[in-house]
Scaffold this motif. Structure first.
Motif, PDB file in Angstrom:
ATOM      1  N   ALA A  73      -5.648  13.154   1.589  1.00 24.48           N
ATOM      2  CA  ALA A  73      -4.816  11.969   1.442  1.00 24.48           C
ATOM      3  C   ALA A  73      -5.429  11.012   0.428  1.00 24.48           C
ATOM      4  N   THR A  74      -4.554  10.277  -0.232  1.00 29.45           N
ATOM      5  CA  THR A  74      -4.969   9.228  -1.149  1.00 29.45           C
ATOM      6  C   THR A  74      -4.271   7.947  -0.731  1.00 29.45           C
ATOM      7  N   LEU A  75      -5.050   6.900  -0.571  1.00 31.87           N
ATOM      8  CA  LEU A  75      -4.536   5.584  -0.213  1.00 31.87           C
ATOM      9  C   LEU A  75      -4.513   4.737  -1.477  1.00 31.87           C
ATOM     10  N   TYR A  76      -3.358   4.205  -1.803  1.00 25.98           N
ATOM     11  CA  TYR A  76      -3.204   3.353  -2.979  1.00 25.98           C
ATOM     12  C   TYR A  76      -3.101   1.909  -2.497  1.00 25.98           C
TER      13      TYR A  76
ATOM     14  N   SER B 230       0.848  -1.189   0.000  1.00 27.20           N
ATOM     15  CA  SER B 230       0.000   0.000   0.000  1.00 27.20           C
ATOM     16  C   SER B 230       0.885   1.242   0.000  1.00 27.20           C
ATOM     17  N   TYR B 231       0.325   2.337  -0.462  1.00 26.74           N
ATOM     18  CA  TYR B 231       1.021   3.617  -0.470  1.00 26.74           C
ATOM     19  C   TYR B 231       0.068   4.687   0.030  1.00 26.74           C
ATOM     20  N   LEU B 232       0.624   5.724   0.633  1.00 22.52           N
ATOM     21  CA  LEU B 232      -0.175   6.836   1.124  1.00 22.52           C
ATOM     22  C   LEU B 232       0.430   8.123   0.601  1.00 22.52           C
ATOM     23  N   LEU B 233      -0.398   8.941  -0.026  1.00 16.19           N
ATOM     24  CA  LEU B 233       0.020  10.238  -0.532  1.00 16.19           C
ATOM     25  C   LEU B 233      -0.731  11.308   0.251  1.00 16.19           C
ATOM     26  N   ILE B 234       0.007  12.298   0.757  1.00 17.17           N
ATOM     27  CA  ILE B 234      -0.590  13.396   1.514  1.00 17.17           C
ATOM     28  C   ILE B 234      -0.232  14.693   0.819  1.00 17.17           C
ATOM     29  N   GLU B 235      -1.237  15.481   0.492  1.00 16.29           N
ATOM     30  CA  GLU B 235      -1.019  16.751  -0.198  1.00 16.29           C
ATOM     31  C   GLU B 235      -0.538  17.806   0.787  1.00 16.29           C
TER      32      GLU B 235
ATOM     33  N   GLU C  39      -9.482  10.203   2.335  1.00 12.97           N
ATOM     34  CA  GLU C  39     -10.406  10.820   1.389  1.00 12.97           C
ATOM     35  C   GLU C  39     -10.517  10.112   0.039  1.00 12.97           C
ATOM     36  N   HIS C  40      -9.397   9.605  -0.478  1.00 13.29           N
ATOM     37  CA  HIS C  40      -9.406   8.992  -1.808  1.00 13.29           C
ATOM     38  C   HIS C  40      -8.736   7.618  -1.748  1.00 13.29           C
ATOM     39  N   VAL C  41      -9.253   6.680  -2.523  1.00  5.74           N
ATOM     40  CA  VAL C  41      -8.663   5.341  -2.612  1.00  5.74           C
ATOM     41  C   VAL C  41      -8.536   4.989  -4.083  1.00  5.74           C
ATOM     42  N   ARG C  42      -7.334   4.568  -4.480  1.00  9.66           N
ATOM     43  CA  ARG C  42      -7.076   4.197  -5.875  1.00  9.66           C
ATOM     44  C   ARG C  42      -6.210   2.936  -5.905  1.00  9.66           C
ATOM     45  N   ASN C  43      -6.152   2.344  -7.086  1.00  7.73           N
ATOM     46  CA  ASN C  43      -5.267   1.199  -7.283  1.00  7.73           C
ATOM     47  C   ASN C  43      -3.827   1.688  -7.282  1.00  7.73           C
ATOM     48  N   TYR C  44      -2.933   0.894  -6.718  1.00  5.36           N
ATOM     49  CA  TYR C  44      -1.544   1.344  -6.606  1.00  5.36           C
ATOM     50  C   TYR C  44      -0.851   1.541  -7.941  1.00  5.36           C
ATOM     51  N   TYR C  45      -1.406   1.012  -9.006  1.00  7.19           N
ATOM     52  CA  TYR C  45      -0.832   1.250 -10.328  1.00  7.19           C
ATOM     53  C   TYR C  45      -1.015   2.703 -10.768  1.00  7.19           C
TER      54      TYR C  45
ATOM     55  N   ALA D  25       2.138   6.270  -9.887  1.00 10.11           N
ATOM     56  CA  ALA D  25       3.134   6.910 -10.759  1.00 10.11           C
ATOM     57  C   ALA D  25       2.496   8.001 -11.601  1.00 10.11           C
ATOM     58  N   LYS D  26       1.317   7.743 -12.122  1.00  7.12           N
ATOM     59  CA  LYS D  26       0.614   8.752 -12.930  1.00  7.12           C
ATOM     60  C   LYS D  26       0.264   9.964 -12.067  1.00  7.12           C
ATOM     61  N   ASP D  27      -0.210   9.728 -10.861  1.00  7.82           N
ATOM     62  CA  ASP D  27      -0.590  10.820  -9.976  1.00  7.82           C
ATOM     63  C   ASP D  27       0.611  11.647  -9.526  1.00  7.82           C
ATOM     64  N   LEU D  28       1.786  11.048  -9.479  1.00  2.27           N
ATOM     65  CA  LEU D  28       2.997  11.760  -9.077  1.00  2.27           C
ATOM     66  C   LEU D  28       3.676  12.480 -10.232  1.00  2.27           C
ATOM     67  N   SER D  29       3.285  12.174 -11.452  1.00  2.00           N
ATOM     68  CA  SER D  29       3.995  12.701 -12.617  1.00  2.00           C
ATOM     69  C   SER D  29       4.009  14.227 -12.687  1.00  2.00           C
ATOM     70  N   GLY D  30       3.010  14.900 -12.176  1.00  2.00           N
ATOM     71  CA  GLY D  30       2.974  16.357 -12.227  1.00  2.00           C
ATOM     72  C   GLY D  30       3.483  17.043 -10.972  1.00  2.00           C
TER      73      GLY D  30
END
Length: 129
Positions: A71-74, A60-65, A105-111, A114-119
């Motif tokens: 937050a987005t949980l992958y 799993s991965y966690l992204l915090i803005e 707040e958000h849940v996505r597939n871990y794939y 990389a796309k979400d981090l690209s910007g």
């Protein structure tokens, strides 16, 4: 796998928000959960990841803005084989349940990570300058 008794969803949310205000605007913090090695042992999530979301799911991965605190949980997709041995596991195929269980707040597939981090212009990770 989510340890309900550890802390409340609000406590995890407060922890994420406290971290978010330390991050620069337009930056993100990314934490990676531990991977499952397939060995015969009880999985234990890494401390930083568990401290911020309480999720005990391998890979799993966690992204915090930064500043905003959202937050987005992958999560990986559903794994029927793992669920037969471990019981119900949070997964990206059922994001509504994962959001309800964790308060993230958000849940996505871990794939999608990389796309979400690209910007992103600035990414913070533990133990990396």
């Amino acid at each position: 796998m989510f340890r309900e008794a550890a802390f409340t969803k609000q406590e995890y949310s407060d922890r994420r928000r406290r971290l978010a205000v330390e991050l620069e605007k337009d930056s993100v913090g990314v934490l990676a959960g531990r991977v499952h090695t397939g060995a015969f042992y009880i999985f234990r999530q890494n401390n930083e990841f568990f401290y911020l979301c309480g999720v005990d799911v391998p890979q799993s991965y966690l992204l915090i803005e930064g500043q905003a605190g959202e937050a987005t949980l992958y999560l990986p997709g559903r794994d029927a084989k793992l669920e037969r041995s471990e019981g119900a596991v949070l997964n990206s195929d059922d994001p509504d349940s994962a959001r309800e269980e964790t308060g993230v707040e958000h849940v996505r597939n871990y794939y999608q990570l990389a796309k979400d981090l690209s910007g992103c212009k600035l990414i913070y990770t533990p133990l990396a300058p």
